[in-house]
Scaffold this motif. Structure first.
Motif, mmCIF file in Angstrom:
data_model
loop_
_atom_site.group_PDB
_atom_site.id
_atom_site.type_symbol
_atom_site.label_atom_id
_atom_site.label_comp_id
_atom_site.label_asym_id
_atom_site.label_seq_id
_atom_site.Cartn_x
_atom_site.Cartn_y
_atom_site.Cartn_z
ATOM 1 N N GLY A 40 0.811 -1.211 0.000
ATOM 2 C CA GLY A 40 0.000 0.000 0.000
ATOM 3 C C GLY A 40 0.840 1.255 0.000
ATOM 4 N N ALA A 41 1.968 1.233 0.713
ATOM 5 C CA ALA A 41 2.851 2.401 0.758
ATOM 6 C C ALA A 41 3.466 2.669 -0.605
ATOM 7 C CB ALA A 41 3.943 2.174 1.802
ATOM 8 N N VAL A 42 3.879 1.620 -1.289
ATOM 9 C CA VAL A 42 4.457 1.779 -2.624
ATOM 10 C C VAL A 42 3.432 2.388 -3.575
ATOM 11 C CG1 VAL A 42 5.331 0.533 -4.631
ATOM 12 C CG2 VAL A 42 6.162 -0.050 -2.347
ATOM 13 N N THR A 43 2.213 1.865 -3.547
ATOM 14 C CA THR A 43 1.169 2.363 -4.440
ATOM 15 C C THR A 43 0.827 3.817 -4.142
ATOM 16 O OG1 THR A 43 0.247 0.132 -4.585
ATOM 17 C CG2 THR A 43 -1.149 1.931 -5.318
ATOM 18 N N ASN A 44 0.671 4.166 -2.877
ATOM 19 C CA ASN A 44 0.339 5.545 -2.528
ATOM 20 C C ASN A 44 1.478 6.502 -2.837
ATOM 21 O OD1 ASN A 44 -2.261 5.042 -1.625
ATOM 22 N ND2 ASN A 44 -1.605 4.595 0.450
ATOM 23 N N ALA A 45 2.713 6.061 -2.630
ATOM 24 C CA ALA A 45 3.850 6.916 -2.945
ATOM 25 C C ALA A 45 3.909 7.240 -4.424
ATOM 26 C CB ALA A 45 5.151 6.249 -2.500
ATOM 27 N N ARG A 46 3.431 6.307 -5.254
ATOM 28 C CA ARG A 46 3.381 6.544 -6.700
ATOM 29 C C ARG A 46 2.074 7.179 -7.135
ATOM 30 N NH1 ARG A 46 7.801 5.147 -10.211
ATOM 31 N NH2 ARG A 46 6.194 4.843 -11.759
ATOM 32 N N HIS A 47 1.275 7.639 -6.157
ATOM 33 C CA HIS A 47 -0.013 8.280 -6.422
ATOM 34 C C HIS A 47 -0.986 7.347 -7.127
ATOM 35 C CE1 HIS A 47 1.971 12.566 -6.294
ATOM 36 N NE2 HIS A 47 2.157 11.865 -5.196
ATOM 37 N N GLY A 48 -0.877 6.062 -6.872
ATOM 38 C CA GLY A 48 -1.808 5.100 -7.460
ATOM 39 C C GLY A 48 -3.062 4.963 -6.617
ATOM 40 N N PHE A 49 -3.660 6.107 -6.273
ATOM 41 C CA PHE A 49 -4.803 6.099 -5.378
ATOM 42 C C PHE A 49 -6.005 5.387 -5.982
ATOM 43 C CE2 PHE A 49 -2.625 10.288 -4.628
ATOM 44 C CZ PHE A 49 -1.954 9.898 -3.478
ATOM 45 N N VAL A 50 -6.187 5.526 -7.290
ATOM 46 C CA VAL A 50 -7.360 4.928 -7.939
ATOM 47 C C VAL A 50 -7.340 3.417 -7.790
ATOM 48 C CG1 VAL A 50 -8.496 4.542 -10.163
ATOM 49 C CG2 VAL A 50 -7.665 6.824 -9.558
ATOM 50 N N LEU A 51 -6.185 2.807 -7.973
ATOM 51 C CA LEU A 51 -6.091 1.352 -7.864
ATOM 52 C C LEU A 51 -6.415 0.883 -6.449
ATOM 53 C CD1 LEU A 51 -2.885 0.571 -9.950
ATOM 54 C CD2 LEU A 51 -5.241 0.037 -10.546
ATOM 55 N N ASN A 52 -5.773 1.470 -5.464
ATOM 56 C CA ASN A 52 -6.021 1.069 -4.082
ATOM 57 C C ASN A 52 -7.474 1.296 -3.677
ATOM 58 O OD1 ASN A 52 -3.587 -0.022 -3.351
ATOM 59 N ND2 ASN A 52 -2.865 1.746 -2.221
ATOM 60 N N ASN A 53 -8.040 2.421 -4.095
ATOM 61 C CA ASN A 53 -9.435 2.699 -3.744
ATOM 62 C C ASN A 53 -10.392 1.724 -4.415
ATOM 63 O OD1 ASN A 53 -8.499 4.886 -2.285
ATOM 64 N ND2 ASN A 53 -8.932 6.368 -3.904
ATOM 65 N N SER A 54 -10.078 1.336 -5.636
ATOM 66 C CA SER A 54 -10.942 0.391 -6.349
ATOM 67 C C SER A 54 -10.930 -0.982 -5.678
ATOM 68 C CB SER A 54 -10.495 0.265 -7.806
ATOM 69 O OG SER A 54 -10.576 1.508 -8.476
ATOM 70 N N ILE A 55 -9.762 -1.410 -5.246
ATOM 71 C CA ILE A 55 -9.666 -2.700 -4.543
ATOM 72 C C ILE A 55 -10.431 -2.640 -3.236
ATOM 73 C CG2 ILE A 55 -8.072 -4.301 -3.411
ATOM 74 C CD1 ILE A 55 -5.968 -3.399 -5.524
ATOM 75 N N ALA A 56 -10.262 -1.544 -2.505
ATOM 76 C CA ALA A 56 -10.974 -1.391 -1.239
ATOM 77 C C ALA A 56 -12.484 -1.371 -1.453
ATOM 78 C CB ALA A 56 -10.524 -0.113 -0.542
#
Length: 540
Positions: free
Chosen positions: A163-179
């Motif tokens: 999650g830290a790697v994804t957020n650091a790369r501003h991949g918010f859409v991906l993490n939010n979609s999974i959640a």
């Protein structure tokens, strides 16, 4: 980009700014989609769950959940510290350093997960059997539920790195979609288990299994936003561990103080008033949580942006982030709070049924906490990004200690309302009188100007909205849920119309409309393409 590069190439600087804004808009849109699903399923499932489990079992569940919430302290503040150092590595284009940091903390979090298992065992064997007001049957159930929840949390610690790697790369859409998918799956499983006659143990077991499966999605998202991610034990670096720890220790103390502030309430209520009182107080806490979540879906994303600006010494950008972030947060939280407080009595009565009237005064007090917390979220991000983490830590420590003392004193005379007041008073004093002037000074912003630009729009819209809310309540003394929703929607619409017309100047209105018009295309673009290259540019 550095300030000198921005001056030499203003076109590129504007393109970078648009990239940052585009990323934040896309992340905010998907965060609100996730929030809508979470609140929507929660509104339906909470009374459904209470009816099927009963107040004592539901209160027992909330009590155990309060104990496990303290497990987040085992994170030791590494979460945001990890993001901070990964962002810095990305900004320099140092792939090797990113893999060193990520690999180091997979190992660190694995050890933390083992510690979580040991703590769970200690609570199951030594604490739960001696907790006041629990029957022998409740002790047995609480032990099983605590073991399941503790195991899920322990497994989740190493997954934090993805999650830290994804957020650091501003991949918010991906993490939010999974959640979002996980919220829907857990809601469906909850309904099916309870409708089939399953009890608390079965419910927690099934939803825990679903959550463990969801961790696979977060691992996939990290590899998508950063294909060069390579996690190896041989990449472990003591230097990286020490460097991140030197900052994260302060975040850990802040997290610990926050846990005391927000999660000790149920324990105090349970110890002095019993599990049924916990169930009633939990309704107020849940609504207060919804209040904060509705209005605070972008502060976490602003942190990564603020870190980038702070690292580059771009005080002017930080000043803009502070003003815009705070103004938007205050406008949202004041409007939502007016609607909630104005209709809270009939809302709880129609939603939860009789027996939950005690939730009303507790929520009214806790709504003050929501306004303060949401309004100060951007301030905290700015202070952390500019190296003033010691100040933020000191504020939270004093507030947590005062909260505990006041709650223990006031619960004896005022019950759950006293516990709520014990939470609200220290937060209001510490954040308003200390954090606000410190944040304004950190970016060279006069306090009077900061207060005027961030508070005035909400005050202008709040007066007519509150008056309309009072009129509706007097006209419809016992409204149905449909009328409550309609009345709150009307109040909210009037509030936003007045804020937009009289609270914001023309240039600010145009700016916000431009951001809103680009939201749909931002989400679409970020969902269909790989997000590797553009996010390095955005971070820079």
């Amino acid at each position: 980009m550095t300030p000198a590069e921005e001056a030499a190439d203003p076109v590129r600087a504007r393109r970078v700014d648009r990239g940052v804004t585009r990323t934040l808009v896309a992340g905010t849109v998907t965060k609100y989609a996730l929030l809508t699903a979470s609140i929507g399923t929660g509104i339906f499932l909470m009374p459904f769950t209470v009816r099927h489990l009963g107040k004592p079992q539901y209160g027992l569940w909330m009590l155990v959940a309060s104990l496990t919430s303290y497990f987040s302290l085992l994170d030791l503040g590494y979460g945001n510290g990890l993001v901070r150092h990964i962002v810095a590595a990305y900004t320099r284009g140092d792939v090797r350093r990113v893999n060193e940091i990520a690999s180091t903390f997979v190992c660190i979090y694995a050890v933390i997960g083992l510690a979580a298992c040991l703590v769970t065992g200690g609570l199951v064997l030594l604490v739960v059997p001696h907790f006041p007001n629990l029957t022998s049957a409740e002790v047995s159930t609480a032990r099983i539920v605590l073991a399941l929840m503790g195991f899920r949390i322990a497994v989740g610690f190493p997954m934090t790195v993805f999650g830290a790697v994804t957020n650091a790369r501003h991949g918010f859409v991906l993490n939010n979609s999974i959640a979002l998918v996980m919220v829907i799956v857990n809601a469906l499983l909850t309904y099916v288990v309870l409708a089939a006659g399953g009890g608390l143990v079965m419910l927690v077991a099934v939803t825990t299994a679903a959550s463990l499966t969801g961790y696979i999605g977060y691992a996939w998202s990290a590899h998508r936003v950063f294909p060069a991610l390579s996690l190896r034990v041989r990449h472990f670096s003591r230097d990286q561990w020490r460097e991140v720890t030197s900052f994260s220790v302060y975040l850990f103390i802040i997290d610990m103080a926050s846990q005391v502030t927000f999660n000790l309430d149920n324990v105090v209520v349970g110890a002095f008033l019993g599990t049924s009182a916990v169930a009633v107080y939990a309704v107020a806490v849940r609504l207060s949580e919804y209040q904060r979540r509705v209005c605070d879906q972008f502060s976490g994303m602003l942190y990564t942006v603020a870190v980038g600006f702070g690292t580059g010494g771009r005080v002017d950008r930080l000043r803009n982030v502070l003003i815009e972030g705070t103004r938007l947060a205050v406008v949202l939280v004041v409007g939502v709070t007016i609607c909630l407080v104005g209709f809270i009595g009939p809302l709880i009565s129609r939603w939860m049924g009789p027996g939950f009237g005690g939730s009303v005064p507790a929520f009214v007090v806790l709504s003050i906490v929501g306004i303060v917390m949401v309004g100060h979220a951007t301030q905290q991000s700015i202070l952390l990004a500019t190296g003033r983490h010691r100040t933020v830590t000191a504020i939270w420590i004093v507030e947590a200690a005062a909260n505990l003392a006041l709650s223990l004193i006031l619960v004896r005379r005022f019950g759950a309302l006293g516990v709520a007041a014990g939470t609200a008073i220290p937060i209001a004093v510490g954040h308003l009188l200390v954090m606000t002037p410190t944040a304004a000074r950190s970016v060279g912003l006069p306090l009077w100007r900061y207060a005027r630009e961030t508070l005035l729009p909400a005050l202008i819209g709040g007066v007519p909205a509150a008056a309309l809310c009072i009129f509706i309540r007097l006209t419809f003394a016992t409204p149905s849920l449909g009328r409550i929703a309609l009345g709150a929607s009307l109040v909210g619409a009037v509030y936003l119309a007045v804020v937009a017309t009289f609270g914001l100047d023309r240039s600010t209105r145009r700016l916000y409309l431009a951001h809103l018009s680009g939201a749909a295309s931002a989400v679409r673009d970020m969902s269909v393409r790989r997000v590797a290259g553009p996010h390095i540019a955005a971070a820079k």
